[in-house]
Design a protein around this motif. Sequence first.
Motif, short mmCIF file in Angstrom:
data_model
loop_
_atom_site.label_atom_id
_atom_site.label_comp_id
_atom_site.label_asym_id
_atom_site.label_seq_id
_atom_site.Cartn_x
_atom_site.Cartn_y
_atom_site.Cartn_z
N LEU A 433 0.78 -1.25 0.00
CA LEU A 433 0.00 0.00 0.00
C LEU A 433 0.81 1.30 0.00
N ALA A 434 2.14 1.22 0.08
CA ALA A 434 2.93 2.46 0.24
C ALA A 434 2.77 3.42 -0.94
N ARG A 435 2.91 4.70 -0.62
CA ARG A 435 2.89 5.73 -1.66
C ARG A 435 4.13 5.61 -2.56
N ASP A 436 5.20 5.00 -2.02
CA ASP A 436 6.45 4.86 -2.79
C ASP A 436 6.24 4.20 -4.15
N HIS A 437 5.29 3.26 -4.25
CA HIS A 437 5.12 2.50 -5.49
C HIS A 437 4.74 3.39 -6.67
N ALA A 438 4.04 4.49 -6.36
CA ALA A 438 3.65 5.42 -7.43
C ALA A 438 4.80 6.33 -7.82
N ARG A 439 5.85 6.32 -7.02
CA ARG A 439 6.88 7.33 -7.17
C ARG A 439 8.17 6.82 -7.80
N THR A 440 8.20 5.52 -8.14
CA THR A 440 9.38 5.03 -8.84
C THR A 440 9.39 5.66 -10.24
N PRO A 441 10.57 5.88 -10.80
CA PRO A 441 10.64 6.57 -12.10
C PRO A 441 9.89 5.85 -13.22
N ILE A 442 9.37 6.64 -14.15
CA ILE A 442 8.69 6.09 -15.33
C ILE A 442 9.69 5.25 -16.14
#
Length: 572
Positions: A433-442
């Motif tokens: 559920l972490a927000r980190d997963h959305a924040r890895t580079p494209i």
Amino acid sequence: MTVTQHPWWKDTTIYQIYPASFKDSNGDGVGDIPGIISQLDYIEDLGVGAIWVSPMYDSPQVDMGYDISDYESVYPPYGTVADMEKLIQDCHSRGIRVLLDLVVNHTSDQHKWFKESRSSKDHPKRDWYIWRPAKYDEQGNRHPPNNWRGNFGGSVWEWDDATQEYYLHLFCTEQPDLNWENAETRAAIYESAMEFWLRKGVDGFRVDTVNMYSKDPEYRDAPVIDVGEKWQFAASLYCNGPRMHEYLSEMNTVLEKYGAMTVGELPHTHDKGHVVRYVSAKAKQLSMTFMFDVVDVGFGADQKFDTTPRRWELPMLKHAIETTQDLIEGTDAWTTSFLENHDQARSISRFGSDKTPEGREKSGKMLSMLVASLSGTLFVYQGQEIGMTNVPESWPIEEYKDVDSNNYYNFVKAKTNADPAALARTKAAIQHLARDHARTPIQWDGSKNGGFSTNKPWMRVNDNYPEVNVRREAQDKNSILSFWKQMLRLRKEQSNTFVHGIFTVLDKENNSTFVFEKKGTNGKAIVALNFTETDQSLALPSDSTLKRLTGNYDDEVSGTLRPFEGRIYLTQ
């Protein structure tokens, strides 16, 4: 026949960009505004009508730019105000509108307003933030004014030694809350955070924590829910306060001068009547809001990470979607459709399957059918359109950068004396559920760092970049990306049904399939989705005019939905 004229923001799809992780143009490992400009062909080709750029303002980056030290300048690694002007101009020349993030519940503690406010009790800006004296017990020990727990854990009050008072911060210690009760503060916010950018041609704002500006005037203690804890969940006391609607009406008079739209982040507000008060066209407060019912599915009841992966049943998801869809029925309100943003883990990992390439592809397409056929304004988050997933379970906790993940992990570590079982459970919840997963580079291509940067990125690129990347997806007519483009076209063509239609669930209690109807003024659609990795039986309404519009399998097996299969039918 009269054609209804809708405001532009109802029928468009909005693409969210997280600057740090979108595209690095200069090799410093951090995404930037020239990087966004370099990919406008890609964004235009998707078929979206607007972009929302997450905070690109100057900031110490304690909370990834949601701690703003200057509304009128740009975080130097991202670029300059001139770069932003070019982005706005280049988007407009393509018919793409631009929304910025409006973060005005709090600033950074490095903002000049706060530095002045904390300089002395007599400073004219003292009252621009929320300061309160300490409470003392019988033994003379100092305590904060109340027991509210912050959104990232701990007390919402921070002691300031120099002036011997506490200041309020609903988020990080470094994010002091502005005092909206002060008219002078509000005027400064409108000028610095809004009009400065509206004059440059910005088309609107995504408004951060839009219901927190007015708090309980008495700052009472929150009810004790978690008996063993000192700090208690207090959203009922700092959300939707008594002057909230007055402030938003005032803010709207500024927006109206520019014809700008808003989408407000509206947490902890579940009553339909109350949500309508914010987004009714008559009320003139917000154009629309993000309700969190859908993306909160599977969260822990009191603390988001106090849960286990996939702790939800499909009827819960249906009910959450129904809540956001019902908002427009019989009202003059508007709603939104989204499964991902910068604060959410990846939807395929949460609601589909990231275990096999086939599961990822089928469930990614199935979820795009779901979200693109729901009413309201559709928001797509960067990487969602290529089927990006959560980071692997093998990544150690040290790879997680977000203050939310780290604070919770450390809280559990301290509370349990680093109990291995408790930490393993916490790590599993964070991996889900972490927000980190959305924040890895494209992941742009299969080259080093996924083509995001020529140097080591600020955050590690997901290990699956050689298989999951824009280049591969763009070359494959059967990819998730190609399917998303098709769905966005169909959504435009059938906007009467998909964007503006009335939503009805047809199999409410079924725990495997999700079948719903969308009824427009000139026809209806049936959407049938299988949320499992096994075949499921499907009974469609007996309507001889059902015509298959699209699906994520090439053929159709009558009466059966295959693993993660989705189909959309139209009836004339």
